[in-house]
Design a protein around this motif. Structure first.
Motif, PDB file in Angstrom:
ATOM      1  N   LEU A  16     -22.043 -46.423  54.618  1.00 17.09           N
ATOM      2  CA  LEU A  16     -21.317 -46.858  53.208  1.00 17.09           C
ATOM      3  C   LEU A  16     -20.260 -47.935  53.364  1.00 17.09           C
ATOM      4  O   LEU A  16     -20.423 -48.885  52.574  1.00 17.09           O
ATOM      5  N   GLU A  17     -19.237 -47.307  54.209  1.00 12.05           N
ATOM      6  CA  GLU A  17     -18.155 -48.137  54.157  1.00 12.05           C
ATOM      7  C   GLU A  17     -18.256 -49.506  54.838  1.00 12.05           C
ATOM      8  O   GLU A  17     -17.690 -50.794  54.251  1.00 12.05           O
ATOM      9  N   ALA A  18     -19.150 -49.550  55.761  1.00 13.52           N
ATOM     10  CA  ALA A  18     -19.571 -50.992  56.351  1.00 13.52           C
ATOM     11  C   ALA A  18     -20.266 -51.955  55.352  1.00 13.52           C
ATOM     12  O   ALA A  18     -20.282 -53.115  55.372  1.00 13.52           O
ATOM     13  N   HIS A  19     -21.178 -51.016  54.764  1.00 18.03           N
ATOM     14  CA  HIS A  19     -21.835 -52.055  53.543  1.00 18.03           C
ATOM     15  C   HIS A  19     -20.977 -52.619  52.564  1.00 18.03           C
ATOM     16  O   HIS A  19     -21.091 -53.796  52.017  1.00 18.03           O
ATOM     17  N   LEU A  20     -19.891 -51.765  52.089  1.00 14.86           N
ATOM     18  CA  LEU A  20     -18.912 -52.245  51.353  1.00 14.86           C
ATOM     19  C   LEU A  20     -18.142 -53.468  51.845  1.00 14.86           C
ATOM     20  O   LEU A  20     -17.831 -54.515  51.229  1.00 14.86           O
ATOM     21  N   ALA A  21     -17.735 -53.394  53.084  1.00 11.08           N
ATOM     22  CA  ALA A  21     -16.893 -54.383  53.785  1.00 11.08           C
ATOM     23  C   ALA A  21     -17.764 -55.675  53.941  1.00 11.08           C
ATOM     24  O   ALA A  21     -17.194 -56.711  53.953  1.00 11.08           O
ATOM     25  N   ASN A  22     -19.065 -55.537  54.311  1.00 10.34           N
ATOM     26  CA  ASN A  22     -19.935 -56.711  54.067  1.00 10.34           C
ATOM     27  C   ASN A  22     -19.798 -57.352  52.768  1.00 10.34           C
ATOM     28  O   ASN A  22     -19.516 -58.646  52.867  1.00 10.34           O
ATOM     29  N   HIS A  23     -19.956 -56.915  51.925  1.00 14.42           N
ATOM     30  CA  HIS A  23     -19.665 -57.581  50.600  1.00 14.42           C
ATOM     31  C   HIS A  23     -18.321 -58.127  50.249  1.00 14.42           C
ATOM     32  O   HIS A  23     -18.226 -59.308  49.794  1.00 14.42           O
ATOM     33  N   ALA A  24     -17.330 -57.252  50.868  1.00 16.62           N
ATOM     34  CA  ALA A  24     -16.033 -57.902  50.581  1.00 16.62           C
ATOM     35  C   ALA A  24     -15.717 -59.032  51.510  1.00 16.62           C
ATOM     36  O   ALA A  24     -14.735 -59.904  51.111  1.00 16.62           O
ATOM     37  N   SER A  25     -16.672 -59.245  52.418  1.00 17.41           N
ATOM     38  CA  SER A  25     -16.540 -60.345  53.573  1.00 17.41           C
ATOM     39  C   SER A  25     -16.881 -61.823  52.832  1.00 17.41           C
ATOM     40  O   SER A  25     -16.630 -62.883  53.448  1.00 17.41           O
ATOM     41  N   HIS A  26     -17.537 -61.699  51.583  1.00 13.88           N
ATOM     42  CA  HIS A  26     -18.244 -62.858  50.910  1.00 13.88           C
ATOM     43  C   HIS A  26     -16.921 -63.500  50.309  1.00 13.88           C
ATOM     44  O   HIS A  26     -15.963 -63.129  49.608  1.00 13.88           O
ATOM     45  N   SER A  27     -17.469 -64.913  50.210  1.00 13.91           N
ATOM     46  CA  SER A  27     -16.229 -65.985  49.598  1.00 13.91           C
ATOM     47  C   SER A  27     -15.910 -65.390  48.086  1.00 13.91           C
ATOM     48  O   SER A  27     -14.588 -65.515  47.752  1.00 13.91           O
ATOM     49  N   ALA A  28     -16.809 -65.101  47.235  1.00  9.59           N
ATOM     50  CA  ALA A  28     -16.351 -64.653  45.917  1.00  9.59           C
ATOM     51  C   ALA A  28     -15.378 -63.484  45.883  1.00  9.59           C
ATOM     52  O   ALA A  28     -14.476 -63.669  44.906  1.00  9.59           O
ATOM     53  N   PHE A  29     -15.292 -62.629  46.751  1.00 12.24           N
ATOM     54  CA  PHE A  29     -14.621 -61.513  46.750  1.00 12.24           C
ATOM     55  C   PHE A  29     -13.151 -62.013  47.407  1.00 12.24           C
ATOM     56  O   PHE A  29     -12.041 -61.572  46.811  1.00 12.24           O
ATOM     57  N   LEU A  30     -13.372 -62.961  48.331  1.00 12.89           N
ATOM     58  CA  LEU A  30     -12.105 -63.378  49.161  1.00 12.89           C
ATOM     59  C   LEU A  30     -11.165 -64.169  48.124  1.00 12.89           C
ATOM     60  O   LEU A  30     -10.169 -64.188  48.365  1.00 12.89           O
ATOM     61  N   VAL A  31     -11.724 -64.871  47.331  1.00 11.72           N
ATOM     62  CA  VAL A  31     -11.056 -65.591  46.444  1.00 11.72           C
ATOM     63  C   VAL A  31     -10.558 -65.059  45.159  1.00 11.72           C
ATOM     64  O   VAL A  31      -9.560 -65.295  44.473  1.00 11.72           O
ATOM     65  N   LEU A  32     -11.339 -63.641  45.000  1.00 15.43           N
ATOM     66  CA  LEU A  32     -10.860 -62.964  43.671  1.00 15.43           C
ATOM     67  C   LEU A  32      -9.510 -61.992  44.025  1.00 15.43           C
ATOM     68  O   LEU A  32      -8.789 -61.938  42.999  1.00 15.43           O
ATOM     69  N   GLY A  33      -9.338 -61.604  45.136  1.00 11.96           N
ATOM     70  CA  GLY A  33      -8.174 -60.999  45.457  1.00 11.96           C
ATOM     71  C   GLY A  33      -8.213 -59.366  45.630  1.00 11.96           C
ATOM     72  O   GLY A  33      -9.505 -58.934  45.376  1.00 11.96           O
ATOM     73  N   GLU A  34      -7.333 -58.996  46.091  1.00 11.06           N
ATOM     74  CA  GLU A  34      -7.226 -57.477  46.454  1.00 11.06           C
ATOM     75  C   GLU A  34      -7.659 -56.375  45.182  1.00 11.06           C
ATOM     76  O   GLU A  34      -8.447 -55.646  45.314  1.00 11.06           O
ATOM     77  N   ALA A  35      -6.836 -56.711  44.208  1.00  4.05           N
ATOM     78  CA  ALA A  35      -7.173 -55.923  43.017  1.00  4.05           C
ATOM     79  C   ALA A  35      -8.308 -55.774  42.550  1.00  4.05           C
ATOM     80  O   ALA A  35      -8.978 -54.768  42.253  1.00  4.05           O
ATOM     81  N   GLY A  36      -9.066 -57.086  42.343  1.00  7.11           N
ATOM     82  CA  GLY A  36     -10.297 -57.254  41.935  1.00  7.11           C
ATOM     83  C   GLY A  36     -11.325 -56.604  42.566  1.00  7.11           C
ATOM     84  O   GLY A  36     -12.333 -55.957  42.216  1.00  7.11           O
TER      85      GLY A  36
END
Length: 254
Positions: free
Chosen positions: A200-220
């Motif tokens: 599950l944590e790898a699934h979430l990390a995959n999502h976190a590697s997408h550009s939308a999250f990368l520009v969103l920032g850590e808190a969001g």
């Protein structure tokens, strides 16, 4: 949340965001099934083995390494500092040059294949199509593909809806297939389904590697991932997620 221009798909900020997260990208982005390259060869009417291939927007080398293993004489082209550095660390035996699809650092009629693994949507087709025509040899193939979670699966469709609501659909992670195929080229498109089982944590990390999250920032990003962890923990109590994907591959012989 309404996306700002900096977070809109295709924006320079989103394109550059991968450089700061190259290790995350390399560790958690999914690979591709062997059937993908079989399909590319079938649609191109020629084998990859022994062919001169340039993999454009190569990133950390997920697709480039598969092309190399297939026996292609492959060269990676990557614009980003961080991604290129991670590529060199992971694949020291594969050559890489700096550049992008709008300005290919390649000679005329240099390649049998140009491949864009989840990268064509970062180009300007008014520039990248003439560049592809210039660099490809006669009867060379332009192959574009995108790897997407299969929204025909109910839990994936529900997650996709949550992503759309969280970002506003225009700013959600990397919407593509078969977006932006240039009409002046005769593409044939196929869909290749596949699946993988990951923590599950790898699934979430995959999502976190997408550009939308990368520009969103850590808190969001943490806000979304914490909520998603709770939902998926109930759905997958053993902590293992079965992700189902569809690779949409389009090939034009030019």
């Amino acid at each position: 949340m309404t996306p700002t221009p900096a977070s809109a798909p295709g924006s320079p900020n989103r394109a550059r965001s991968f450089d700061a997260a190259a290790r995350l990208y390399a560790a958690h982005r999914p690979g591709y099934p062997a059937e993908l390259l079989d399909t590319v060869e079938e649609l191109a009417g020629r084998p990859l083995r022994g062919s001169r291939v340039a993999d454009i927007g190569a990133g950390t080398g997920i697709a480039t390494a598969l092309l190399h293993a297939r026996g292609a004489d492959v060269l990676a082209v990557e614009p980003g500092d961080g991604m290129a550095a991670e590529f060199r660390r992971a694949h020291p035996d594969i050559p890489i040059v700096r550049g992008d699809g709008d300005r290919l650092p390649l000679g005329d009629a240099a390649c049998d294949f140009l491949t864009y693994a989840q990268a064509w949507h970062w180009t300007d087709p008014d520039r990248s199509v003439p560049e592809a025509r210039r660099v490809l040899r006669p009867r060379g193939a332009l192959a574009l593909w995108w790897n997407d979670l299969d929204t025909a699966v109910p839990w994936i469709a529900e997650q996709d809806a949550r992503l759309g609501a969280f970002f506003g659909r225009a700013g959600a992670p990397d919407p593509h297939p078969v977006r932006g195929l240039p009409a002046e080229l005769a593409f044939t498109t196929r869909r290749v389904p596949w699946a993988r089982r990951i923590p599950l944590e790898a699934h979430l990390a995959n999502h976190a590697s997408h550009s939308a999250f990368l520009v969103l920032g850590e808190a969001g990003t943490r806000e979304f991932m914490d909520a998603e962890r709770g939902r998926l923990s109930r759905l997958f109590p053993d902590g293992t997620v079965e992700e189902r994907y569809v690779v949409t591959v389009s090939v034009a012989v030019v």
